[in-house]
Design a protein around this motif. Structure first.
Motif, PDB file in Angstrom:
ATOM      1  N   SER A 158       0.819  -1.165   0.046  1.00  8.24           N
ATOM      2  CA  SER A 158      -0.090   0.075   0.053  1.00  8.24           C
ATOM      3  C   SER A 158       0.971   1.337   0.003  1.00  8.24           C
ATOM      4  CB  SER A 158      -1.015  -0.018   1.316  1.00  8.24           C
ATOM      5  OG  SER A 158      -0.137  -0.122   2.341  1.00  8.24           O
ATOM      6  N   TRP A 160       1.380   5.876   0.854  1.00  7.90           N
ATOM      7  CA  TRP A 160       1.374   6.448   2.125  1.00  7.90           C
ATOM      8  C   TRP A 160       0.192   7.559   1.923  1.00  7.90           C
ATOM      9  CZ3 TRP A 160       1.657  11.195   0.216  1.00  7.90           C
ATOM     10  CH2 TRP A 160       2.209  11.293  -1.030  1.00  7.90           C
ATOM     11  N   ARG A 169      -8.575  -1.486   2.845  1.00 10.83           N
ATOM     12  CA  ARG A 169      -9.409  -1.736   1.497  1.00 10.83           C
ATOM     13  C   ARG A 169      -9.100  -3.138   0.964  1.00 10.83           C
ATOM     14  NH1 ARG A 169      -9.266   2.202  -3.688  1.00 10.83           N
ATOM     15  NH2 ARG A 169      -7.237   1.131  -4.090  1.00 10.83           N
ATOM     16  N   LYS A 184       2.529  -4.896   3.278  1.00  9.17           N
ATOM     17  CA  LYS A 184       3.713  -4.133   3.277  1.00  9.17           C
ATOM     18  C   LYS A 184       3.411  -2.785   3.270  1.00  9.17           C
ATOM     19  CE  LYS A 184       6.607  -2.482   0.837  1.00  9.17           C
ATOM     20  NZ  LYS A 184       6.658  -1.148   1.429  1.00  9.17           N
ATOM     21  N   GLY A 238      -0.569   1.820  -5.759  1.00  9.13           N
ATOM     22  CA  GLY A 238       0.854   2.779  -5.602  1.00  9.13           C
ATOM     23  C   GLY A 238       0.968   3.383  -7.262  1.00  9.13           C
ATOM     24  N   SER A 239       2.364   3.853  -7.430  1.00 18.15           N
ATOM     25  CA  SER A 239       2.526   4.356  -8.894  1.00 18.15           C
ATOM     26  C   SER A 239       2.271   3.313  -9.774  1.00 18.15           C
ATOM     27  CB  SER A 239       3.693   4.906  -8.511  1.00 18.15           C
ATOM     28  OG  SER A 239       4.824   3.946  -8.552  1.00 18.15           O
ATOM     29  N   GLU A 262      -3.862  -1.033  -8.713  1.00 18.05           N
ATOM     30  CA  GLU A 262      -4.546   0.315  -8.500  1.00 18.05           C
ATOM     31  C   GLU A 262      -3.500   1.313  -8.404  1.00 18.05           C
ATOM     32  OE1 GLU A 262      -7.671   0.953  -8.597  1.00 18.05           O
ATOM     33  OE2 GLU A 262      -8.327  -1.024  -8.706  1.00 18.05           O
ATOM     34  N   LEU A 263      -3.387   1.898  -9.731  1.00 20.64           N
ATOM     35  CA  LEU A 263      -2.147   2.893 -10.003  1.00 20.64           C
ATOM     36  C   LEU A 263      -2.537   4.207 -10.133  1.00 20.64           C
ATOM     37  CD1 LEU A 263      -0.653   0.098 -12.457  1.00 20.64           C
ATOM     38  CD2 LEU A 263      -0.363   0.285 -10.151  1.00 20.64           C
ATOM     39  N   GLY A 264      -1.645   5.134 -10.834  1.00 22.78           N
ATOM     40  CA  GLY A 264      -1.649   6.693 -10.728  1.00 22.78           C
ATOM     41  C   GLY A 264      -2.779   7.037 -11.513  1.00 22.78           C
ATOM     42  N   CYS A 296      -4.899   9.743  -5.570  1.00 20.92           N
ATOM     43  CA  CYS A 296      -4.934   9.127  -7.228  1.00 20.92           C
ATOM     44  C   CYS A 296      -6.084   9.713  -8.066  1.00 20.92           C
ATOM     45  CB  CYS A 296      -4.899   7.705  -6.998  1.00 20.92           C
ATOM     46  SG  CYS A 296      -6.407   7.122  -6.052  1.00 20.92           S
ATOM     47  N   GLU A 390       1.029  13.506 -13.202  1.00 28.08           N
ATOM     48  CA  GLU A 390       0.242  13.323 -12.031  1.00 28.08           C
ATOM     49  C   GLU A 390       0.969  14.402 -11.101  1.00 28.08           C
ATOM     50  OE1 GLU A 390       0.471   9.761  -9.832  1.00 28.08           O
ATOM     51  OE2 GLU A 390      -1.608   9.756  -9.377  1.00 28.08           O
TER      52      GLU A 390
HETATM   53  P1  NAD Z   1       4.906   3.780  -4.873  1.00 28.76           P
HETATM   54  O1  NAD Z   1       4.717   3.072  -6.053  1.00 28.76           O
HETATM   55  O2  NAD Z   1       6.281   4.603  -4.861  1.00 28.76           O
HETATM   56  O3  NAD Z   1       4.873   2.763  -3.557  1.00 28.76           O
HETATM   57  C1  NAD Z   1       3.590   1.863  -3.464  1.00 28.76           C
HETATM   58  C2  NAD Z   1       4.240   0.979  -2.276  1.00 28.76           C
HETATM   59  O4  NAD Z   1       4.914  -0.035  -3.077  1.00 28.76           O
HETATM   60  C3  NAD Z   1       5.056   1.283  -1.174  1.00 28.76           C
HETATM   61  O5  NAD Z   1       4.727   0.453  -0.156  1.00 28.76           O
HETATM   62  C4  NAD Z   1       6.578   1.075  -1.568  1.00 28.76           C
HETATM   63  O6  NAD Z   1       7.021   0.859  -0.447  1.00 28.76           O
HETATM   64  C5  NAD Z   1       6.337  -0.096  -2.094  1.00 28.76           C
HETATM   65  N1  NAD Z   1       7.186  -0.425  -3.346  1.00 28.76           N
HETATM   66  C6  NAD Z   1       7.916   0.379  -4.020  1.00 28.76           C
HETATM   67  N2  NAD Z   1       8.838  -0.181  -5.053  1.00 28.76           N
HETATM   68  C7  NAD Z   1       8.546  -1.382  -4.883  1.00 28.76           C
HETATM   69  C8  NAD Z   1       9.059  -2.606  -5.217  1.00 28.76           C
HETATM   70  N3  NAD Z   1      10.122  -2.722  -6.118  1.00 28.76           N
HETATM   71  N4  NAD Z   1       8.725  -4.012  -4.759  1.00 28.76           N
HETATM   72  C9  NAD Z   1       7.671  -4.105  -3.964  1.00 28.76           C
HETATM   73  N5  NAD Z   1       7.113  -3.041  -3.437  1.00 28.76           N
HETATM   74  C10 NAD Z   1       7.518  -1.845  -3.645  1.00 28.76           C
HETATM   75  O7  NAD Z   1       3.688   4.782  -4.385  1.00 28.76           O
HETATM   76  P2  NAD Z   1       3.415   5.978  -3.408  1.00 28.76           P
HETATM   77  O8  NAD Z   1       4.541   7.153  -3.791  1.00 28.76           O
HETATM   78  O9  NAD Z   1       3.514   5.417  -2.238  1.00 28.76           O
HETATM   79  O10 NAD Z   1       1.833   6.466  -3.712  1.00 28.76           O
HETATM   80  C11 NAD Z   1       1.629   7.416  -4.644  1.00 28.76           C
HETATM   81  C12 NAD Z   1       1.146   6.503  -6.067  1.00 28.76           C
HETATM   82  O11 NAD Z   1       0.075   5.625  -5.641  1.00 28.76           O
HETATM   83  C13 NAD Z   1       0.571   7.739  -7.021  1.00 28.76           C
HETATM   84  O12 NAD Z   1       0.870   7.286  -8.223  1.00 28.76           O
HETATM   85  C14 NAD Z   1      -0.842   7.243  -6.785  1.00 28.76           C
HETATM   86  O13 NAD Z   1      -1.516   8.002  -7.975  1.00 28.76           O
HETATM   87  C15 NAD Z   1      -1.017   5.940  -6.561  1.00 28.76           C
HETATM   88  N6  NAD Z   1      -2.224   5.644  -5.896  1.00 28.76           N
HETATM   89  C16 NAD Z   1      -3.219   4.928  -6.498  1.00 28.76           C
HETATM   90  C17 NAD Z   1      -4.399   4.534  -5.998  1.00 28.76           C
HETATM   91  C18 NAD Z   1      -5.559   3.875  -6.668  1.00 28.76           C
HETATM   92  O14 NAD Z   1      -6.484   3.417  -5.833  1.00 28.76           O
HETATM   93  N7  NAD Z   1      -5.380   3.829  -7.890  1.00 28.76           N
HETATM   94  C19 NAD Z   1      -4.721   5.056  -4.495  1.00 28.76           C
HETATM   95  C20 NAD Z   1      -3.503   5.714  -3.916  1.00 28.76           C
HETATM   96  C21 NAD Z   1      -2.470   5.949  -4.588  1.00 28.76           C
END
Ligand code: NAD
Length: 494
Positions: A158, A160, A169, A184, A238-239, A262-264, A296, A390
């Motif tokens: 997930s 931050w 969720r 994690k 995440g991203s 679920e991404l950006g 997001c 974004e």
């Molecule tokens: P991120 O992708 O940098 O990190 C997300 C998670 O992945 C964190 O727990 C991080 O530690 C982990 N992670 C990073 N690299 C990894 C790897 N190589 N292997 C395993 N885990 C890894 O994203 P962020 O900066 O924490 O969150 C912001 C992004 O999340 C934005 O792009 C946003 O749009 C997206 N987001 C999407 C939704 C959705 O529902 N679509 C919801 C919230 C945030």
């Protein structure tokens, strides 16, 4: 290294991991300070996990899952109903963690608390909803049954920005449907993204091993989290960049696994010529500046029909100027801190690049610590780097559209498609327009930021794969097993 064991009943001294029902330190030998982004104070010293910790977490989950899957639906439901009581009893503590750890304003933290509580309530309804099917089949004496059964162990990664909600969720429905979970959280939010939830579910009576929290350095446990043979599903939020990597690893793993990604996003909010401009302004301001734009579904581009553009822009700027920024704990603060220095620097680079490219910067202000005051750009080119990025920060941008067709074309001019919104007084027009937007979700006359626990959630294009909430998550977090039953001897051709 031996593990230090602690039991934070009221969750005040989190130190690292929650594995098999034990609160303990990670074995990597390294520690990471969990800091408040507003004042830099240390909230917790998190001892990081190594691969052995991760393996133990997955094994504990696997060992606990089969007995859990055999419990009566009502037994599982009751855990969530008790968790709601814990949420209520510990509300201020939870809201306070969300303010201090993720830089949430008091308003956003309360919204997140409600979202988690709502997710728990929805989860309490899921156990009896995992229904199979008996179908007629064109073969004499045969019956076809499709059973819906738990997947096994679900891995959750997930982000931050809404750490507690976006972990829960996945965690709540996965558990409700008879799975066990290893989560994690982001290294920015190890407590609100995982340990705090574990303490709530522990207090609610969830048996040990079913929910495990692993806080580790991505370089050490990141790939292994997905490659490990035990999890059957990786639920990633995440991203887009990291999501692609998770998807690749899931396909490369010795034991193939499903993924939810679920991404950006880059949500457009479109204001058509017949819109209630005042309402559209309020929605655009709230949908953009809530949680400093770090959502997001945040309104990333405001696309306004030329006939109402000047009126909208003037009122939008006036409204933004009334927003208070600063200490997220103060109830009147609308814009609090950005999560960290790196993200803030990224936002400042976007502002500089947009100014150099000639964009009209009409509301600005220098950062105070990690707090970036609201920024507004107008007359922005929809194809510019600013509009196509974004923007995870309090930066609003307004694009002028010639007419409805031009607004639709620009709304779709992006490689992602999570949320979107359109403002019009004509319901039919709004529906026609919505269905042509290439996104998973479109809200007519409302903000782009919407997530209700029983309503479908998910994106198109590079915003990801998979769906959340209600019946959609039942489909994601269970697998179907077809069993046919031949009651009379069947005649075969040879
Ligand atoms: P991120 O992708 O940098 O990190 C997300 C998670 O992945 C964190 O727990 C991080 O530690 C982990 N992670 C990073 N690299 C990894 C790897 N190589 N292997 C395993 N885990 C890894 O994203 P962020 O900066 O924490 O969150 C912001 C992004 O999340 C934005 O792009 C946003 O749009 C997206 N987001 C999407 C939704 C959705 O529902 N679509 C919801 C919230 C945030």
């Amino acid at each position: 290294m031996t593990s230090a064991v602690s039991t934070p009943h009221k969750a005040t001294d989190f130190s690292g991991q929650y594995i098999d029902g034990i609160w303990r330190a990670g074995r990597s030998g390294r520690c990471q300070a969990d800091r408040n982004p507003y004042d830099g104070s240390v909230l917790a010293d998190i001892t990081l996990a190594n691969r052995q910790d991760l393996d133990e977490a997955y094994r504990a989950a696997e060992a606990a899952q089969s007995a859990w899957a055999r419990t009566l639906p009502s037994e599982r439901s009751e855990v969530f109903l008790r968790a709601i009581q814990v949420m209520d009893a510990r509300k201020e503590e939870i809201v306070s963690w969300l303010i201090r750890e993720s830089g949430s304003t008091r308003l956003k933290a309360s919204m997140e608390w409600s979202a988690v509580r709502g997710g728990m309530f929805e989860a309490s309804t899921l156990p009896p909803r995992a229904c199979g099917r008996i179908q007629p089949i064109d073969i004499e004496g045969r019956e076809s049954r499709t059973y819906r059964v738990p997947l096994g162990v679900v891995g959750v990664i997930s982000p931050w920005n809404w750490p507690m909600h976006l972990s829960n969720r996945s965690i709540a429905p996965a558990l409700a449907l008879g799975n066990a979970v290893v989560v994690k959280p982001s290294d920015e939010t190890p407590v609100s993204g995982g340990l705090l939830l574990a303490s709530i579910y522990e207090e609610a009576g969830l048996p040990p091993g079913l929910l495990n929290v692993v806080n580790g350095d991505v370089a050490e446990v990141g790939d292994e989290f997905t490659l490990h043979p035990i999890p059957k599903f990786i639920s990633f939020t995440g991203s887009t960049k990291v999501g692609r990597r998770i998807g690749e690893l899931a396909m490369r793993a010795t034991a193939l696994k499903r993924v939810g990604l679920e991404l950006g996003g880059n949500a457009p909010l479109v204001v058509l010529d017949d819109a209630d401009v005042d309402q559209a302004v309020r929605a655009a301001v709230f949908g953009r500046f809530l949680h400093q734009g770090q959502i997001c579904m945040s309104t990333n581009r405001i696309v306004v029909d030329a006939s109402v553009y000047d009126d909208f822009t003037e009122r939008f700027i006036a409204h933004v100027r009334t927003l208070k920024h600063g200490d997220p704990n103060l109830p009147e603060t609308a814009v609090g801190p950005i999560i960290n220095r790196r993200q803030l620097d990224g936002m400042l680079a976007h502002i500089d690049a947009a100014r150099s490219a000639g964009a009209r910067h009409v509301v600005g202000g220098d950062p105070e610590g990690l707090v970036l005051p609201p920024q507004v750009f107008i007359d922005v080119d929809n194809q510019s780097a600013l509009a196509q990025s974004e923007l995870f920060g309090p930066i609003a941008l307004i694009v002028k559209a010639k007419d409805e067709a031009d607004a639709l074309r620009m709304a779709n001019q992006t490689d992602v498609g999570l949320s979107s919104a359109v403002f019009t007084r004509d319901e039919g027009r709004g529906l026609r327009f919505s269905l042509q937007i290439e996104a998973g979700m479109t809200h007519i006359n409302d903000i782009t930021v919407n997530d209700s626990p029983n309503i479908m959630f998910g994106g198109e294009k590079n915003s990801g794969i998979g769906r959340f909430n209600g019946d959609w998550i039942v489909a994601e977090f269970t697998r179907e097993h077809l069993v046919t039953l031949q009651r009379t001897p069947r005649r075969y051709p040879f």
